[in-house]
Each structure stands twice: as structure tokens, then as C-alpha cells.
Motif scaffolding. Structure first.
Motif, PDB file in Angstrom:
ATOM      1  N   THR A 242     -32.251  13.755 -20.233  1.00 31.46           N
ATOM      2  CA  THR A 242     -33.177  13.034 -21.098  1.00 31.46           C
ATOM      3  C   THR A 242     -34.234  13.938 -21.725  1.00 31.46           C
ATOM      4  O   THR A 242     -34.682  13.676 -22.842  1.00 31.46           O
ATOM      5  N   LEU A 243     -34.656  14.988 -21.025  1.00 30.59           N
ATOM      6  CA  LEU A 243     -35.662  15.909 -21.555  1.00 30.59           C
ATOM      7  C   LEU A 243     -35.063  17.285 -21.793  1.00 30.59           C
ATOM      8  O   LEU A 243     -34.798  17.651 -22.932  1.00 30.59           O
ATOM      9  N   ALA A 244     -34.842  18.054 -20.726  1.00 25.98           N
ATOM     10  CA  ALA A 244     -34.270  19.391 -20.878  1.00 25.98           C
ATOM     11  C   ALA A 244     -33.803  19.905 -19.528  1.00 25.98           C
ATOM     12  O   ALA A 244     -34.539  19.806 -18.545  1.00 25.98           O
ATOM     13  N   PRO A 245     -32.594  20.484 -19.463  1.00 23.11           N
ATOM     14  CA  PRO A 245     -32.111  21.034 -18.193  1.00 23.11           C
ATOM     15  C   PRO A 245     -32.993  22.146 -17.648  1.00 23.11           C
ATOM     16  O   PRO A 245     -33.107  22.311 -16.430  1.00 23.11           O
ATOM     17  N   SER A 246     -33.620  22.928 -18.537  1.00 24.90           N
ATOM     18  CA  SER A 246     -34.374  24.093 -18.072  1.00 24.90           C
ATOM     19  C   SER A 246     -35.631  23.722 -17.297  1.00 24.90           C
ATOM     20  O   SER A 246     -36.194  24.574 -16.605  1.00 24.90           O
ATOM     21  N   LEU A 247     -36.073  22.480 -17.374  1.00 22.85           N
ATOM     22  CA  LEU A 247     -37.203  22.065 -16.538  1.00 22.85           C
ATOM     23  C   LEU A 247     -36.813  22.064 -15.064  1.00 22.85           C
ATOM     24  O   LEU A 247     -37.668  22.212 -14.193  1.00 22.85           O
ATOM     25  N   ARG A 248     -35.536  21.888 -14.785  1.00 19.12           N
ATOM     26  CA  ARG A 248     -35.000  21.873 -13.417  1.00 19.12           C
ATOM     27  C   ARG A 248     -35.782  20.904 -12.538  1.00 19.12           C
ATOM     28  O   ARG A 248     -36.247  21.250 -11.445  1.00 19.12           O
ATOM     29  N   VAL A 249     -35.924  19.687 -13.022  1.00 22.90           N
ATOM     30  CA  VAL A 249     -36.605  18.639 -12.264  1.00 22.90           C
ATOM     31  C   VAL A 249     -35.604  17.530 -11.964  1.00 22.90           C
ATOM     32  O   VAL A 249     -35.128  16.836 -12.858  1.00 22.90           O
ATOM     33  N   GLY A 250     -35.265  17.412 -10.698  1.00 22.43           N
ATOM     34  CA  GLY A 250     -34.440  16.311 -10.225  1.00 22.43           C
ATOM     35  C   GLY A 250     -35.150  15.651  -9.067  1.00 22.43           C
ATOM     36  O   GLY A 250     -36.188  16.126  -8.608  1.00 22.43           O
ATOM     37  N   TRP A 251     -34.595  14.539  -8.594  1.00 25.02           N
ATOM     38  CA  TRP A 251     -35.245  13.857  -7.473  1.00 25.02           C
ATOM     39  C   TRP A 251     -34.261  12.978  -6.728  1.00 25.02           C
ATOM     40  O   TRP A 251     -33.193  12.635  -7.224  1.00 25.02           O
ATOM     41  N   MET A 252     -34.655  12.640  -5.515  1.00 24.82           N
ATOM     42  CA  MET A 252     -33.931  11.655  -4.737  1.00 24.82           C
ATOM     43  C   MET A 252     -34.902  10.572  -4.302  1.00 24.82           C
ATOM     44  O   MET A 252     -36.106  10.818  -4.138  1.00 24.82           O
ATOM     45  N   VAL A 253     -34.362   9.383  -4.134  1.00 23.23           N
ATOM     46  CA  VAL A 253     -35.089   8.276  -3.512  1.00 23.23           C
ATOM     47  C   VAL A 253     -34.305   7.923  -2.260  1.00 23.23           C
ATOM     48  O   VAL A 253     -33.133   7.531  -2.332  1.00 23.23           O
ATOM     49  N   ALA A 254     -34.943   8.101  -1.107  1.00 27.84           N
ATOM     50  CA  ALA A 254     -34.244   7.953   0.169  1.00 27.84           C
ATOM     51  C   ALA A 254     -35.233   7.504   1.234  1.00 27.84           C
ATOM     52  O   ALA A 254     -36.456   7.668   1.074  1.00 27.84           O
ATOM     53  N   PRO A 255     -34.742   6.962   2.345  1.00 25.58           N
ATOM     54  CA  PRO A 255     -35.635   6.615   3.451  1.00 25.58           C
ATOM     55  C   PRO A 255     -36.451   7.828   3.905  1.00 25.58           C
ATOM     56  O   PRO A 255     -36.017   8.981   3.788  1.00 25.58           O
ATOM     57  N   ASP A 256     -37.614   7.558   4.450  1.00 26.04           N
ATOM     58  CA  ASP A 256     -38.537   8.615   4.853  1.00 26.04           C
ATOM     59  C   ASP A 256     -37.876   9.637   5.773  1.00 26.04           C
ATOM     60  O   ASP A 256     -38.073  10.845   5.611  1.00 26.04           O
ATOM     61  N   ARG A 257     -37.061   9.176   6.728  1.00 28.71           N
ATOM     62  CA  ARG A 257     -36.479  10.130   7.689  1.00 28.71           C
ATOM     63  C   ARG A 257     -35.504  11.080   7.002  1.00 28.71           C
ATOM     64  O   ARG A 257     -35.356  12.244   7.400  1.00 28.71           O
ATOM     65  N   VAL A 258     -34.839  10.622   5.941  1.00 26.59           N
ATOM     66  CA  VAL A 258     -33.956  11.508   5.182  1.00 26.59           C
ATOM     67  C   VAL A 258     -34.781  12.511   4.393  1.00 26.59           C
ATOM     68  O   VAL A 258     -34.479  13.715   4.376  1.00 26.59           O
ATOM     69  N   CYS A 259     -35.846  12.034   3.749  1.00 20.91           N
ATOM     70  CA  CYS A 259     -36.706  12.943   2.981  1.00 20.91           C
ATOM     71  C   CYS A 259     -37.337  14.017   3.866  1.00 20.91           C
ATOM     72  O   CYS A 259     -37.435  15.181   3.466  1.00 20.91           O
ATOM     73  N   ARG A 260     -37.745  13.638   5.075  1.00 16.67           N
ATOM     74  CA  ARG A 260     -38.363  14.616   5.958  1.00 16.67           C
ATOM     75  C   ARG A 260     -37.340  15.656   6.442  1.00 16.67           C
ATOM     76  O   ARG A 260     -37.666  16.836   6.617  1.00 16.67           O
ATOM     77  N   ALA A 261     -36.108  15.227   6.653  1.00 20.11           N
ATOM     78  CA  ALA A 261     -35.061  16.177   7.033  1.00 20.11           C
ATOM     79  C   ALA A 261     -34.749  17.123   5.885  1.00 20.11           C
ATOM     80  O   ALA A 261     -34.594  18.340   6.076  1.00 20.11           O
ATOM     81  N   VAL A 262     -34.671  16.583   4.654  1.00 15.97           N
ATOM     82  CA  VAL A 262     -34.442  17.416   3.481  1.00 15.97           C
ATOM     83  C   VAL A 262     -35.596  18.406   3.295  1.00 15.97           C
ATOM     84  O   VAL A 262     -35.391  19.565   2.918  1.00 15.97           O
ATOM     85  N   GLU A 263     -36.811  17.965   3.598  1.00 12.26           N
ATOM     86  CA  GLU A 263     -37.977  18.833   3.462  1.00 12.26           C
ATOM     87  C   GLU A 263     -37.846  20.079   4.341  1.00 12.26           C
ATOM     88  O   GLU A 263     -38.176  21.197   3.915  1.00 12.26           O
ATOM     89  N   LEU A 264     -37.357  19.912   5.549  1.00 11.61           N
ATOM     90  CA  LEU A 264     -37.183  21.062   6.440  1.00 11.61           C
ATOM     91  C   LEU A 264     -36.234  22.083   5.843  1.00 11.61           C
ATOM     92  O   LEU A 264     -36.468  23.300   5.917  1.00 11.61           O
ATOM     93  N   LEU A 265     -35.159  21.602   5.244  1.00  6.18           N
ATOM     94  CA  LEU A 265     -34.174  22.512   4.665  1.00  6.18           C
ATOM     95  C   LEU A 265     -34.690  23.144   3.375  1.00  6.18           C
ATOM     96  O   LEU A 265     -34.438  24.325   3.111  1.00  6.18           O
ATOM     97  N   LYS A 266     -35.393  22.369   2.564  1.00  6.85           N
ATOM     98  CA  LYS A 266     -35.899  22.925   1.314  1.00  6.85           C
ATOM     99  C   LYS A 266     -36.926  24.015   1.578  1.00  6.85           C
ATOM    100  O   LYS A 266     -36.988  25.022   0.849  1.00  6.85           O
ATOM    101  N   GLN A 267     -37.730  23.847   2.626  1.00  4.16           N
ATOM    102  CA  GLN A 267     -38.698  24.890   2.967  1.00  4.16           C
ATOM    103  C   GLN A 267     -37.990  26.203   3.255  1.00  4.16           C
ATOM    104  O   GLN A 267     -38.491  27.279   2.911  1.00  4.16           O
ATOM    105  N   GLY A 268     -36.821  26.116   3.870  1.00  3.14           N
ATOM    106  CA  GLY A 268     -36.066  27.324   4.156  1.00  3.14           C
ATOM    107  C   GLY A 268     -35.323  27.867   2.953  1.00  3.14           C
ATOM    108  O   GLY A 268     -35.016  29.065   2.895  1.00  3.14           O
ATOM    109  N   ALA A 269     -35.052  26.989   1.967  1.00  2.82           N
ATOM    110  CA  ALA A 269     -34.288  27.418   0.799  1.00  2.82           C
ATOM    111  C   ALA A 269     -35.172  28.051  -0.268  1.00  2.82           C
ATOM    112  O   ALA A 269     -34.891  29.141  -0.770  1.00  2.82           O
ATOM    113  N   ASP A 270     -36.259  27.352  -0.656  1.00  3.13           N
ATOM    114  CA  ASP A 270     -37.082  27.880  -1.738  1.00  3.13           C
ATOM    115  C   ASP A 270     -38.564  27.502  -1.611  1.00  3.13           C
ATOM    116  O   ASP A 270     -39.315  27.612  -2.583  1.00  3.13           O
TER     117      ASP A 270
END
Length: 398
Positions: A242-270
Motif C-alpha cells: 500500500t505504501l512502499a516495500p522499502s519501509l520494511r514495516v510489517g506486523w502481526m496481531v497475536a495473543p500476548d504470549r505469542v508476541c512475548r515469545a516472538v520478542e525474545l527471538l527478535k531481540q536475538g535477530a536484530d
């Protein structure tokens, strides 16, 4: 021998790489960069429709505050998450909390992180057939066992999924591109959305609703989100289409426990995403009247192009092929009924000056030899008509 005079022993790479291969689509993009080729291959939005001046203004506004050049929170800039929570609340039909919104480096990163969070090696993942190539790459890298469920004009054959479950299969995840499917071009019907959510709750699996195209409808808005029917549905989307791929902005909507688990991995990734592009995206999406008008402009342009491509294919090839009625999104799926092998035809098509993606690139197993995906977003009506003429010339000379 090494520089130390010792015998060389080559370090190994991880065993999970053995089953992975480069995306045929990404590889094809290298060939289609030639100016003499009209490309229907890449799933690229039209850069001419991207709001460069508005993005520049948002960037200038963001840069007035030096904090946008600093690290931000791993789940994403709070201002962007607030904007997304409001939009997703309207899309899903319930209040989405800030803790349920997680911003990623494009929705593909969200899919990759979710595979690590939700899947153990050998876990069963159900995908649609033909399948989104990016999902196949992610699930194969995770060591999942992948089973494909066919599509028809109403999207995923949920009845086939029910049969698999009745026969003892227990999926951990079901992945669906429910709106304007990539590559199949079809949309999951409301009845099937409801039934898929019911199955998820009854049998305890997650549904990943991958929705980058939902706002790109042409005549009729996409149905209510699959996530409207269950909290066990994780929604993914982005601003890339809708805007531009180069912004590299995506998102998920998920239960809190899933978001917190993803947060642990993202901290290690970038560690975190870009506060600058997050602020730009927040500015643009929060300007609701402007954003709605902009997306409507994109819809109108793509709708005309989709109609042109479909009409040209049908009038030129007649009974030799069938294709989907592109009601939204970016793609038309073509099936040749005369036995044409689209992989074998591709070199001739490239010589004729047109490119597409052979259907085999989207197959979980060896299938879709007579099919192809064609993208209509980056060519005007005259260019798309010429692309079909070139394809017909290649087809006639095969």
C-alpha cells in the motif's frame, strides 16, 4: 594445508539447509531486469504509485525529533503500534490491545519468527496448494512436515483439511493467504473462514492469516478477517503493497504470549526495527483521509490493469487456457488446457520479450506444470496487452 601448516578441515553448515533452495521468483527477477522484457513475473507494486512526496514529508517531520534515529522497543515504536491496533480493531471487529501488536521487518520476518515460536522440527504445517513461496521457504527451514490442501474458486478446501484431521493428522499451524491469494488469485469464502476458525479451536492448532493484499480489493471489499472468528488466528500484514516495500514495516496481531515469545527471538535477530520508518508509517496511516484516498488510487489503477490482463488472455488464447477473475490483489493464475508446459515455454517466452512465473515454482510437490502466475501491477494497459501478444507468439512457436 592451512597458513599454519595444518591439514584443512572445512567447517560444516547446518543440516537444515540441505532441503532449501532459492526462490525461483527471486532468481527470475535477475533475468527480467532487461529493458526489452515485459515482466509479469515479480510480485512488485508499482513504484510510480508510491507516494514519494508524502513519504518525504513524513520523513522530514520524523527527523525533527532526534529520537527517531535511536533504537526503539523490540515490539515496535509505540506510536505505530497504537495506530495499527486501531486499524486492526476495526478489521477484526474487537478491541486489539497494544500488547497484541508486534511490528516486524516486513511481514515475512513475522512469518519466520512465528515458525520458530510455534513449530518444533517435524511438526505438521498445512499450506494451500499452490502455495506462497515465502511460506514454503520458512516452514522448510523450520524442519516442518508440510502437507498441502488444494484451492478452488472459494479458497482453501477446508473440507479436505477436515478429512485430514479425521484421518488422524494433527497440524500445529495452518497457513492461509485468505484474501486475493498469492499465487492463486482467489479469496477464502466467509463460510470457510468461520469453519477454519472452528477447526482451530476444536483441535488446538494455530491459523496464520497472511494478509498483505486485503486492502487491494477492486469492486467488493474482502470478507471479515479470519481472526474475527477466533483468538487462535494470528494476522500478518504490512505496508509493502500500500505504501512502499522499502519501509520494511510489517506486523502481526497475536495473543500476548505469542508476541512475548516472538520478542525474545527478535531481540536475538536484530534487536529492534527502525524507529525512523516506523514513525513515517505511523504518520501516513494515521492520516486516515489521505491514506484512504491513496489506497483507493492504487486500487483503481490495479483494477483496470487486472481487467486488461484477464480480457487479453481470454480473448487471445480462447479455450487454450483458463484464468482467475482478479477481484483484488496483484496476481492472475493461469491454467493452460492444451498441455502447455509453462516451465518449458519460459525460455521461448523470454526470447519473445515476456516473463511469468511457472506454476511449478509454487508446488509443494511436483505439480502445476501447465500453470503460471502473472502479475499485472507494474504495466499499463497497453503494456499488458503487448505482453499477452508476445506470450501468444511464444506459445504458437513452441
Amino acid at each position: 594445508m592451512s597458513s599454519l601448516g595444518m591439514p584443512l578441515s572445512t567447517p560444516a553448515l547446518a543440516g537444515k539447509l540441505a532441503g532449501l533452495q532459492s526462490s525461483a521468483i527471486r532468481d527470475l527477477l535477475k533475468l527480467t531486469a532487461r529493458a526489452d522484457i515485459i515482466s509479469l513475473a515479480g510480485g512488485l507494486p508499482d513504484a510510480a504509485l508510491m507516494p514519494r512526496e508524502r513519504i518525504a514529508a513524513a520523513a522530514q517531520s520524523a527527523l525533527a525529533d532526534a529520537s527517531c534515529l535511536q533504537y526503539t522497543e523490540s515490539p515496535g515504536l509505540p506510536a505505530l503500534r497504537e495506530v495499527l491496533a486501531a486499524r486492526e480493531s476495526a478489521r477484526i471487529g474487537r478491541a486489539v490491545g497494544l500488547n497484541e501488536v508486534f511490528v516486524t521487518h516486513g511481514s515475512q520476518q513475522a512469518l519466520s519468527l512465528l515458525a520458530e515460536v510455534l513449530l518444533d522440527p517435524g511438526a505438521l504445517v498445512i499450506v494451500e496448494d499452490p502455495a506462497y513461496v515465502g511460506a514454503l521457504q520458512v516452514f522448510r527451514a523450520a524442519g516442518a512436515r508440510i502437507v498441502a490442501v488444494p484451492l478452488d474458486r472459494d479458497g482453501m478446501r477446508v473440507d479436505v483439511l477436515e478429512e485430514l484431521i479425521a484421518n488422524g493428522e494433527r497440524p500445529a499451524v495452518v497457513h492461509t493467504v485468505a484474501n486475493f491469494h498469492n499465487p492463486g488469485g482467489v479469496t477464502l469464502s466467509p463460510e470457510r473462514r468461520r469453519r477454519l476458525a472452528e477447526l482451530a479451536e476444536r483441535h488446538g492448532f494455530w491459523v496464520i492469516e497472511d494478509d498483505p493484499y486485503g486492502e487491494l480489493w477492486f469492486d467488493t471489499p474482502a470478507p471479515a478477517a479470519v481472526a474475527s472468528y477466533s483468538d487462535q488466528v494470528i494476522r500478518l500484514s504490512s505496508v509493502s503493497k500500500t505504501l512502499a516495500p522499502s519501509l520494511r514495516v510489517g506486523w502481526m496481531v497475536a495473543p500476548d504470549r505469542v508476541c512475548r515469545a516472538v520478542e525474545l527471538l527478535k531481540q536475538g535477530a536484530d534487536l529492534c526495527g527502525s524507529a525512523l520508518t516506523h514513525q513515517i508509517a505511523a504518520d501516513l496511516i494515521a492520516d486516515t483521509s489521505w491514506f484512504a484516498a491513496h489506497v483507493d488510487t492504487v486500487r483503481t489503477a490495479y483494477g483496470h490493469r487486472a481487467k486488461t490482463l484477464v480480457e487479453a488472455l481470454r480473448s487471445t488464447f480462447g479455450d487454450a487456457l483458463t484464468c482467475t477473475d482478479a477481484a483484488g490483489g496483484m496476481f492472475v493464475w493461469v491454467d493452460f488446457t492444451d498441455g502447455t508446459d509453462t516451465t518449458a515455454l519460459l525460455p521461448t517466452a523470454l526470447d519473445a520479450g515476456v516473463a511469468y512465473v511457472p506454476g511449478a515454482a509454487f508446488a509443494v510437490a511436483d505439480a502445476y506444470r501447465n500453470s503460471a502466475r502473472m502479475c499485472f501491477t507494474t504495466g499499463d494497459e497497453a503494456t499488458l496487452t503487448e505482453a499477452v501478444r508476445r506470450l501468444a507468439a511464444a506459445h504458437a512457436s513452441r
